[in-house]
Design an enzyme around this catalytic site. Structure first.
Site, short mmCIF file in Angstrom:
data_model
loop_
_atom_site.label_atom_id
_atom_site.label_comp_id
_atom_site.label_asym_id
_atom_site.label_seq_id
_atom_site.Cartn_x
_atom_site.Cartn_y
_atom_site.Cartn_z
N GLU A 29 0.81 -1.23 0.00
CA GLU A 29 0.00 0.00 0.00
C GLU A 29 0.84 1.27 0.00
O GLU A 29 0.64 2.17 0.81
CB GLU A 29 -0.99 -0.04 1.18
CG GLU A 29 -1.89 -1.27 1.10
CD GLU A 29 -2.82 -1.45 2.29
OE1 GLU A 29 -2.80 -0.62 3.21
OE2 GLU A 29 -3.58 -2.44 2.29
N HIS B 17 -10.11 -6.10 -2.74
CA HIS B 17 -11.18 -5.79 -1.78
C HIS B 17 -12.27 -5.04 -2.53
O HIS B 17 -12.12 -3.84 -2.82
CB HIS B 17 -10.65 -4.93 -0.62
CG HIS B 17 -9.68 -5.66 0.27
ND1 HIS B 17 -10.07 -6.73 1.05
CD2 HIS B 17 -8.36 -5.49 0.48
CE1 HIS B 17 -9.02 -7.17 1.71
NE2 HIS B 17 -7.97 -6.44 1.39
N GLU C 209 -5.97 -10.58 -1.75
CA GLU C 209 -6.82 -10.35 -0.57
C GLU C 209 -8.29 -10.27 -0.96
O GLU C 209 -9.03 -9.39 -0.49
CB GLU C 209 -6.41 -9.05 0.15
CG GLU C 209 -4.94 -8.98 0.53
CD GLU C 209 -4.56 -7.76 1.37
OE1 GLU C 209 -5.47 -7.08 1.89
OE2 GLU C 209 -3.37 -7.49 1.49
O1 G3I Z 1 -4.03 -8.01 18.49
C1 G3I Z 1 -4.92 -7.08 19.10
C2 G3I Z 1 -5.47 -7.64 20.39
O2 G3I Z 1 -4.40 -7.79 21.28
C3 G3I Z 1 -6.53 -6.70 20.93
O3 G3I Z 1 -7.12 -7.28 22.05
C4 G3I Z 1 -7.62 -6.43 19.88
C5 G3I Z 1 -8.64 -5.41 20.37
O4 G3I Z 1 -9.30 -4.81 19.30
O5 G3I Z 1 -7.01 -5.92 18.74
C6 G3I Z 1 -6.07 -6.80 18.17
O6 G3I Z 1 -5.54 -6.22 17.03
C7 G3I Z 1 -6.37 -6.17 15.88
C8 G3I Z 1 -5.71 -6.99 14.78
O7 G3I Z 1 -6.44 -6.85 13.56
C9 G3I Z 1 -5.63 -8.48 15.12
O8 G3I Z 1 -6.91 -9.01 15.31
C10 G3I Z 1 -6.51 -4.73 15.44
O9 G3I Z 1 -7.25 -4.01 16.40
C11 G3I Z 1 -7.17 -4.64 14.09
O10 G3I Z 1 -7.09 -3.29 13.63
C12 G3I Z 1 -6.46 -5.52 13.11
O11 G3I Z 1 -7.13 -5.43 11.87
C13 G3I Z 1 -6.43 -5.94 10.74
C14 G3I Z 1 -6.16 -4.82 9.75
O12 G3I Z 1 -5.51 -5.36 8.60
C15 G3I Z 1 -5.30 -3.73 10.33
O13 G3I Z 1 -5.14 -2.72 9.38
C16 G3I Z 1 -7.29 -7.00 10.08
O14 G3I Z 1 -7.45 -8.12 10.96
C17 G3I Z 1 -6.66 -7.48 8.77
O15 G3I Z 1 -7.57 -8.28 8.07
C18 G3I Z 1 -6.33 -6.26 7.91
O16 G3I Z 1 -5.69 -6.71 6.75
C19 G3I Z 1 -5.36 -5.71 5.78
C20 G3I Z 1 -4.09 -6.19 5.07
O17 G3I Z 1 -3.08 -6.46 6.01
C21 G3I Z 1 -3.63 -5.15 4.04
N1 G3I Z 1 -4.70 -4.83 3.11
C22 G3I Z 1 -5.97 -4.43 3.72
C23 G3I Z 1 -6.44 -5.50 4.70
C24 G3I Z 1 -7.80 -5.17 5.27
O18 G3I Z 1 -7.75 -4.01 6.03
#
Ligand code: G3I
Length: 367
Positions: free
Chosen positions: A175, A252, A281
């Site tokens: 990105e 997406h 993705e």
């Molecule tokens: O790990 C913490 C955990 O400790 C905590 O308790 C919890 C509370 O909300 O959060 C957890 O972290 C989360 C993490 O996913 C793991 O579950 C984050 O808040 C959350 O923001 C994070 O979201 C991820 C996101 O990327 C972050 O930008 C999504 O799962 C993941 O699917 C998404 O993937 C991205 C690709 O990497 C890049 N392209 C876009 C795609 C979708 O956004």
């Protein structure tokens, strides 16, 4: 963040109606799929997407939520049986692998790589350089240009070395562009300038010369300002002999914006540069509650992505960004939208799953 990025629509709401193949009013998503499989007394289990993909010459992968993998047995069984490649949804990101400076935690990522090996799956590594999910200790204001360059070099070298020989494709840079085709205003661009991209690929290649190195982005399915800027960048990098091997097209999509029907034109231009491509993705979100028309539009979205890949000789993988709605990232980022995956919360296949299966079946032996 992604809300605004994805609001650049590829098409229009009207396109949803144009791509609707047929609808069964009141039928569930899973019900449609069963009907299409000829569920009238035929009990043979459908072949896995991975097996169908093998016959069609393409890997079909999934992003894996490693918490679900550990805790949810039906999820684990699907992840193992349905797909021929896997991507770490979160556990290979910098913030996850180096939560304290200089102290690595590879445990979750190693478990996923072990799972993939056991199940004969290849691994896409995601991701080395991104503006998001960085470690909390990395503070832009505290580091000089020279220090940041060293920190990034060490991060890439250590991570790629740790997984050396076990990663098929790395999303080295993720990105890097804005939707208007300019480079994203990130810590990397601000501090290191645009040369950080070439450096990242060179460092990753030094650490694992056999891994295939990708630049990965969203909203680059069709021909637009962003995909054209990326095309120009990778063309320049190739001329400079920078080891960039592929372009990851995230995929997406959202039914309200239509499907990117010019995807093959776009992918083929990368192919002509000698680059590999992958859909990395894929998901197609729907404003909730989803109805059967929207499930058909969703199926079309997945179908367009897969057909784009199959029509592009150098495209060797289509990865879905999770396979069940239960663990999707979508509702958190786009409140009121969801149902984006090919299986519902009960692992019932949706029309999208049938479309992937049918398309792969038709493509068997053709490449
Ligand atoms: O790990 C913490 C955990 O400790 C905590 O308790 C919890 C509370 O909300 O959060 C957890 O972290 C989360 C993490 O996913 C793991 O579950 C984050 O808040 C959350 O923001 C994070 O979201 C991820 C996101 O990327 C972050 O930008 C999504 O799962 C993941 O699917 C998404 O993937 C991205 C690709 O990497 C890049 N392209 C876009 C795609 C979708 O956004």
């Amino acid at each position: 963040m992604l809300k605004t990025m994805h609001s650049v629509a590829v098409g229009s709401a009207a396109a949803v109606l144009l791509v609707t193949a047929f609808t069964l009013p009141g039928a569930s998503a899973a019900g449609n799929d069963t009907a299409r499989h000829g569920g009238m007394g035929h009990s043979a289990a459908p072949q896995s997407l991975g097996d169908l993909g093998r016959k069609a010459g393409v890997r079909i992968g999934t992003a894996v939520d490693t918490t679900a993998l550990a805790e949810d047995a039906p999820y684990r069984a699907r992840a193992a049986g349905e797909f021929s490649s896997v991507t770490a949804e979160n556990v290979m990101k910098w913030g996850a692998v180096e939560p304290q400076r200089g102290t690595y935690d590879w445990a979750a990522a190693d478990r996923l790589v072990g799972f993939a090996k056991k199940n004969g799956q290849l691994v896409r590594g995601h991701t080395l350089v991104w503006h998001n999910q960085l470690p909390a200790w990395l503070d832009e204001d505290d580091v000089t240009l020279a220090e940041l360059r060293k920190i990034l070099h060490r991060h890439i070298t250590d991570q790629v070395t740790h997984f050396k020989g076990r990663i098929w494709q790395w999303d080295v840079v993720n990105e890097a562009f804005d939707d208007d085709g300019t480079l994203r205003d990130s810590i990397w661009l601000r501090k290191l300038g645009p040369g950080y991209i070439a450096d990242a690929f060179r460092w990753a290649h030094e650490a694992d010369p056999k891994a295939r190195l990708f630049i990965n982005d969203y909203n680059i399915e069709g021909v637009n300002a962003k995909s054209t800027a990326l095309y120009e960048l990778v063309g320049t990098l190739r001329k400079q002999h920078v080891p960039v091997h592929g372009v990851g097209i995230q995929g997406h999509l959202a039914v309200q914006y239509g499907a990117p029907h010019d995807i093959a034109d776009n992918m083929l231009r990368f192919d002509r540069l000698g680059l590999g491509t992958a859909i990395t993705e894929a998901d197609v979100r729907i404003p909730l509650p989803a109805d059967s028309t929207e499930y058909e539009a969703q199926a079309e979205g997945y179908g367009v992505l897969l057909r784009g890949c199959l029509l592009t000789p150098g495209c060797d993988d289509l990865t879905v960004w999770g396979f069940t709605d239960t663990y999707s990232w979508v509702p958190d980022t786009f409140p009121g939208e969801g149902a984006a995956n090919i299986f519902d919360e009960n692992y019932a296949p949706k029309p999208a799953c049938s479309t992937l299966r049918q398309t792969l079946t038709l493509a068997a032996g053709r490449r």
